[in-house]
Design a protein around this motif. Structure first.
Motif, mmCIF file in Angstrom:
data_model
loop_
_atom_site.group_PDB
_atom_site.id
_atom_site.type_symbol
_atom_site.label_atom_id
_atom_site.label_comp_id
_atom_site.label_asym_id
_atom_site.label_seq_id
_atom_site.Cartn_x
_atom_site.Cartn_y
_atom_site.Cartn_z
ATOM 1 N N GLY A 1 12.507 4.386 -1.629
ATOM 2 C CA GLY A 1 13.053 3.510 -2.650
ATOM 3 C C GLY A 1 12.664 2.075 -2.348
ATOM 4 N N TYR A 2 12.754 1.240 -3.358
ATOM 5 C CA TYR A 2 12.390 -0.157 -3.174
ATOM 6 C C TYR A 2 13.059 -1.005 -4.250
ATOM 7 C CZ TYR A 2 9.365 0.417 -7.168
ATOM 8 O OH TYR A 2 8.913 0.663 -8.434
ATOM 9 N N ASP B 1 -0.269 0.950 -19.826
ATOM 10 C CA ASP B 1 -0.396 1.657 -18.561
ATOM 11 C C ASP B 1 -0.077 0.738 -17.385
ATOM 12 O OD1 ASP B 1 -1.112 4.044 -19.771
ATOM 13 O OD2 ASP B 1 -3.243 3.534 -19.774
ATOM 14 N N PHE B 2 0.232 1.339 -16.270
ATOM 15 C CA PHE B 2 0.562 0.651 -15.020
ATOM 16 C C PHE B 2 -0.586 -0.251 -14.605
ATOM 17 C CE2 PHE B 2 0.772 0.797 -10.284
ATOM 18 C CZ PHE B 2 2.043 0.274 -10.111
ATOM 19 N N ASN B 3 -0.315 -1.532 -14.449
ATOM 20 C CA ASN B 3 -1.325 -2.510 -14.055
ATOM 21 C C ASN B 3 -0.626 -3.745 -13.495
ATOM 22 O OD1 ASN B 3 -3.730 -3.861 -13.698
ATOM 23 N ND2 ASN B 3 -3.881 -4.511 -15.827
ATOM 24 N N PRO B 4 0.004 -3.615 -12.313
ATOM 25 C CA PRO B 4 0.799 -4.725 -11.771
ATOM 26 C C PRO B 4 -0.054 -5.908 -11.329
ATOM 27 C CG PRO B 4 0.584 -2.996 -10.145
ATOM 28 C CD PRO B 4 -0.047 -2.472 -11.409
ATOM 29 N N ARG B 5 0.556 -7.080 -11.353
ATOM 30 C CA ARG B 5 -0.098 -8.312 -10.903
ATOM 31 C C ARG B 5 0.189 -8.491 -9.416
ATOM 32 N NH1 ARG B 5 1.637 -13.093 -14.343
ATOM 33 N NH2 ARG B 5 3.645 -12.390 -13.581
ATOM 34 N N VAL B 6 -0.429 -7.664 -8.612
ATOM 35 C CA VAL B 6 -0.176 -7.643 -7.176
ATOM 36 C C VAL B 6 -0.478 -8.996 -6.542
ATOM 37 C CG1 VAL B 6 -0.801 -6.514 -5.002
ATOM 38 C CG2 VAL B 6 -0.557 -5.162 -7.079
ATOM 39 N N PRO C 1 0.807 -1.223 0.000
ATOM 40 C CA PRO C 1 0.000 0.000 0.000
ATOM 41 C C PRO C 1 0.847 1.285 0.000
ATOM 42 C CG PRO C 1 -0.948 -1.592 1.496
ATOM 43 C CD PRO C 1 0.395 -2.144 1.068
ATOM 44 N N GLU C 2 1.965 1.260 0.697
ATOM 45 C CA GLU C 2 2.837 2.438 0.712
ATOM 46 C C GLU C 2 3.718 2.507 -0.534
ATOM 47 O OE1 GLU C 2 6.084 4.699 3.546
ATOM 48 O OE2 GLU C 2 5.460 2.669 4.072
ATOM 49 N N LEU C 3 4.108 1.349 -1.073
ATOM 50 C CA LEU C 3 4.996 1.329 -2.236
ATOM 51 C C LEU C 3 4.269 1.579 -3.548
ATOM 52 C CD1 LEU C 3 7.366 -1.665 -1.389
ATOM 53 C CD2 LEU C 3 7.758 0.790 -1.041
ATOM 54 N N GLU C 4 2.982 1.325 -3.585
ATOM 55 C CA GLU C 4 2.235 1.461 -4.847
ATOM 56 C C GLU C 4 2.430 2.826 -5.502
ATOM 57 O OE1 GLU C 4 -0.943 2.455 -7.573
ATOM 58 O OE2 GLU C 4 -0.707 3.306 -5.582
ATOM 59 N N PRO C 5 2.335 3.951 -4.789
ATOM 60 C CA PRO C 5 2.570 5.236 -5.463
ATOM 61 C C PRO C 5 3.998 5.373 -6.006
ATOM 62 C CG PRO C 5 1.467 5.575 -3.351
ATOM 63 C CD PRO C 5 1.880 4.133 -3.406
ATOM 64 N N LEU C 6 4.983 4.832 -5.293
ATOM 65 C CA LEU C 6 6.366 4.851 -5.795
ATOM 66 C C LEU C 6 6.491 3.991 -7.050
ATOM 67 C CD1 LEU C 6 8.746 4.502 -2.693
ATOM 68 C CD2 LEU C 6 8.475 6.467 -4.200
ATOM 69 N N CYS C 7 5.849 2.822 -7.045
ATOM 70 C CA CYS C 7 5.874 1.946 -8.215
ATOM 71 C C CYS C 7 5.227 2.623 -9.408
ATOM 72 C CB CYS C 7 5.173 0.618 -7.912
ATOM 73 S SG CYS C 7 6.019 -0.410 -6.711
ATOM 74 N N ARG C 8 4.143 3.312 -9.165
ATOM 75 C CA ARG C 8 3.440 4.036 -10.230
ATOM 76 C C ARG C 8 4.337 5.150 -10.787
ATOM 77 N NH1 ARG C 8 -1.734 4.012 -11.606
ATOM 78 N NH2 ARG C 8 -2.348 2.809 -9.780
ATOM 79 N N GLU C 9 5.014 5.880 -9.880
ATOM 80 C CA GLU C 9 5.936 6.946 -10.282
ATOM 81 C C GLU C 9 7.085 6.359 -11.114
ATOM 82 O OE1 GLU C 9 9.045 9.946 -7.999
ATOM 83 O OE2 GLU C 9 7.222 9.326 -6.943
#
Length: 153
Positions: A69-70, A42-47, A16-24
């Protein structure tokens, strides 16, 4: 003075916290590729896949408790010789934190993979191609050239 911390965190808890970084991160990569005439979806990860994968390590860099960072690293066996390897899925550092922490982060990841018995670590540089120089400075060797062919153009 604030210090960076680096730790492996459970993917499901960190997502939940990393999702905005991943999107960026994805947007940054998407723009770089578009500037070279390559369009990606477009961004559509297989969470659900990431969250259920026991062989995925989720490294997080934090400062004052905030994720900046991640890296998602798959630990698997090489299909040709069965050696344990680390294969980067994603490594990202927020642009305002690209001040040397990336090198420390990379060394931390490599030390963890070595401690787990990995023989090699593989990365693909796709967002900021200048990162290849940093990888070489920490000991990576150029071993392949990544190519992309777009089938739906």
């Amino acid at each position: 003075m604030s210090e960076y911390s680096i730790a492996i965190e459970p993917f499901k808890e960190a997502w939940p916290e990393l999702e905005p970084l991943c999107r960026e991160h994805y947007g940054e990569m998407q723009r770089r590729m578009a500037s070279e005439g390559m369009t990606i979806g477009d961004f559509n990860p297989r969470v659900n896949v990431y969250g259920a994968a026991p062989h995925l390590l989720c490294f997080v860099v934090r400062i004052d408790g905030e994720a900046v960072g991640y890296a998602f690293i798959w630990v698997t066996q090489d299909m040709h010789n069965s050696e344990l390897i680390g294969s980067e899925d994603t490594i990202y550092m927020r642009p305002d934190h690209r001040n040397g922490i990336g090198r420390r982060f990379t060394k931390h990841i490599l030390a963890e993979l070595k401690a787990r018995g990995c023989q090699r670590a593989h990365v693909t540089i796709a967002t900021d191609l200048r990162v290849a120089k940093m990888c070489e400075r920490v000991g990576f060797k150029r071993s392949a050239i990544a190519m992309t062919y777009f089938l739906q153009e």
